[in-house]
Design a protein around this motif. Structure first.
Motif, PDB file in Angstrom:
ATOM      1  N   MET A 182      -4.205  -1.408  -9.845  1.00 41.07           N
ATOM      2  CA  MET A 182      -4.790  -0.818  -8.679  1.00 41.07           C
ATOM      3  C   MET A 182      -5.749  -1.515  -7.770  1.00 41.07           C
ATOM      4  O   MET A 182      -6.739  -2.156  -8.774  1.00 41.07           O
ATOM      5  CB  MET A 182      -5.209   0.392  -9.389  1.00 41.07           C
ATOM      6  CG  MET A 182      -5.813   1.068  -8.204  1.00 41.07           C
ATOM      7  SD  MET A 182      -5.334   2.441  -6.584  1.00 41.07           S
ATOM      8  CE  MET A 182      -4.435   3.427  -7.885  1.00 41.07           C
ATOM      9  N   ILE A 183      -5.964  -1.452  -6.377  1.00 40.45           N
ATOM     10  CA  ILE A 183      -7.456  -2.660  -6.055  1.00 40.45           C
ATOM     11  C   ILE A 183      -8.012  -1.566  -5.869  1.00 40.45           C
ATOM     12  O   ILE A 183      -7.983  -0.819  -4.882  1.00 40.45           O
ATOM     13  CB  ILE A 183      -6.136  -3.366  -4.400  1.00 40.45           C
ATOM     14  CG1 ILE A 183      -5.449  -4.527  -4.972  1.00 40.45           C
ATOM     15  CG2 ILE A 183      -7.087  -3.578  -3.725  1.00 40.45           C
ATOM     16  CD1 ILE A 183      -5.324  -4.874  -3.671  1.00 40.45           C
ATOM     17  N   LYS A 184      -9.322  -2.443  -6.226  1.00 45.06           N
ATOM     18  CA  LYS A 184     -10.459  -1.780  -5.626  1.00 45.06           C
ATOM     19  C   LYS A 184     -11.337  -2.248  -4.232  1.00 45.06           C
ATOM     20  O   LYS A 184     -12.093  -3.216  -4.840  1.00 45.06           O
ATOM     21  CB  LYS A 184     -11.169  -0.879  -7.230  1.00 45.06           C
ATOM     22  CG  LYS A 184     -10.848  -0.663  -7.779  1.00 45.06           C
ATOM     23  CD  LYS A 184     -11.742  -0.159  -8.704  1.00 45.06           C
ATOM     24  CE  LYS A 184     -11.501   1.145 -10.143  1.00 45.06           C
ATOM     25  NZ  LYS A 184     -12.088   0.415 -11.284  1.00 45.06           N
ATOM     26  N   ILE A 185     -11.402  -1.709  -3.333  1.00 45.79           N
ATOM     27  CA  ILE A 185     -11.912  -1.954  -1.965  1.00 45.79           C
ATOM     28  C   ILE A 185     -13.016  -2.722  -2.098  1.00 45.79           C
ATOM     29  O   ILE A 185     -13.953  -3.924  -1.699  1.00 45.79           O
ATOM     30  CB  ILE A 185     -11.706  -1.650  -1.257  1.00 45.79           C
ATOM     31  CG1 ILE A 185     -10.937  -2.459   0.473  1.00 45.79           C
ATOM     32  CG2 ILE A 185     -12.310  -0.362  -0.594  1.00 45.79           C
ATOM     33  CD1 ILE A 185     -10.592  -3.611   0.392  1.00 45.79           C
ATOM     34  N   ASP A 186     -13.601  -2.062  -3.076  1.00 47.29           N
ATOM     35  CA  ASP A 186     -15.290  -2.550  -3.114  1.00 47.29           C
ATOM     36  C   ASP A 186     -15.121  -3.035  -4.569  1.00 47.29           C
ATOM     37  O   ASP A 186     -16.200  -4.715  -4.765  1.00 47.29           O
ATOM     38  CB  ASP A 186     -16.031  -0.936  -3.807  1.00 47.29           C
ATOM     39  CG  ASP A 186     -16.487  -0.109  -2.750  1.00 47.29           C
ATOM     40  OD1 ASP A 186     -16.010  -0.189  -1.863  1.00 47.29           O
ATOM     41  OD2 ASP A 186     -16.200   1.261  -3.455  1.00 47.29           O
ATOM     42  N   ASP A 187     -14.828  -4.086  -4.475  1.00 44.39           N
ATOM     43  CA  ASP A 187     -14.638  -5.548  -5.341  1.00 44.39           C
ATOM     44  C   ASP A 187     -14.845  -6.876  -4.922  1.00 44.39           C
ATOM     45  O   ASP A 187     -14.225  -7.438  -5.180  1.00 44.39           O
ATOM     46  CB  ASP A 187     -13.457  -5.413  -6.718  1.00 44.39           C
ATOM     47  CG  ASP A 187     -13.685  -4.605  -7.680  1.00 44.39           C
ATOM     48  OD1 ASP A 187     -14.401  -4.066  -7.915  1.00 44.39           O
ATOM     49  OD2 ASP A 187     -11.986  -4.663  -8.477  1.00 44.39           O
ATOM     50  N   TYR A 188     -14.325  -6.505  -3.941  1.00 44.42           N
ATOM     51  CA  TYR A 188     -14.057  -7.309  -2.397  1.00 44.42           C
ATOM     52  C   TYR A 188     -15.969  -7.614  -1.933  1.00 44.42           C
ATOM     53  O   TYR A 188     -16.087  -6.280  -1.136  1.00 44.42           O
ATOM     54  CB  TYR A 188     -13.256  -7.435  -1.650  1.00 44.42           C
ATOM     55  CG  TYR A 188     -11.970  -7.928  -2.580  1.00 44.42           C
ATOM     56  CD1 TYR A 188     -11.024  -8.683  -2.438  1.00 44.42           C
ATOM     57  CD2 TYR A 188     -11.316  -6.460  -3.276  1.00 44.42           C
ATOM     58  CE1 TYR A 188      -9.825  -8.806  -3.678  1.00 44.42           C
ATOM     59  CE2 TYR A 188      -9.859  -6.383  -3.907  1.00 44.42           C
ATOM     60  CZ  TYR A 188      -9.195  -7.434  -4.312  1.00 44.42           C
ATOM     61  OH  TYR A 188      -8.527  -7.910  -5.245  1.00 44.42           O
ATOM     62  N   PRO A 189     -15.989  -8.331  -1.064  1.00 43.16           N
ATOM     63  CA  PRO A 189     -17.324  -8.461  -0.124  1.00 43.16           C
ATOM     64  C   PRO A 189     -16.654  -8.069   0.471  1.00 43.16           C
ATOM     65  O   PRO A 189     -15.019  -8.705   1.847  1.00 43.16           O
ATOM     66  CB  PRO A 189     -17.613  -9.914  -0.416  1.00 43.16           C
ATOM     67  CG  PRO A 189     -16.216 -10.876  -1.095  1.00 43.16           C
ATOM     68  CD  PRO A 189     -15.683 -10.009  -1.492  1.00 43.16           C
TER      69      PRO A 189
END
Length: 97
Positions: free
Chosen positions: A1-8
């Motif tokens: 599951m991708i957590k968008i807050d993990d990407y700058p």
């Protein structure tokens, strides 16, 4: 599951090709034609020596596969600057009129 807050979240300034307006132009004026300087904002979801990929929209559903939109792959050689952004304030705005 991708957590968008993990990407700058980034603002990328980069150089792109620029088409002419079409039609007939004086060759001396065509020779002066310049490149486009572009700025894009989004989440940097991929980075390698050849390119970065930024994405402007992310669907918050729990579905698999997750979906994103407004994405651009930018060749690293075209990038002038990458600025890392941060959220300083959050406001909840109601959806009513």
């Amino acid at each position: 599951m991708i957590k968008i807050d993990d990407y700058p979240l980034v603002k990328v300034t980069w150089t792109d090709a620029k088409d002419g307006i079409g039609g007939w132009e004086d060759v001396q004026e065509i020779m002066k034609y310049d490149l486009a300087i572009v700025q894009d904002v989004g989440w940097m979801i991929s980075k390698n020596p050849q390119k970065i990929v930024i994405m402007g929209s992310f669907c918050l559903s729990d579905e698999d596969p997750q979906e994103g939109g407004r994405y651009t792959a930018i060749p690293t050689k075209w990038i002038q600057k990458v600025e890392y952004l941060e959220v300083k304030e959050t406001k909840i705005i109601s959806g009513g009129r």
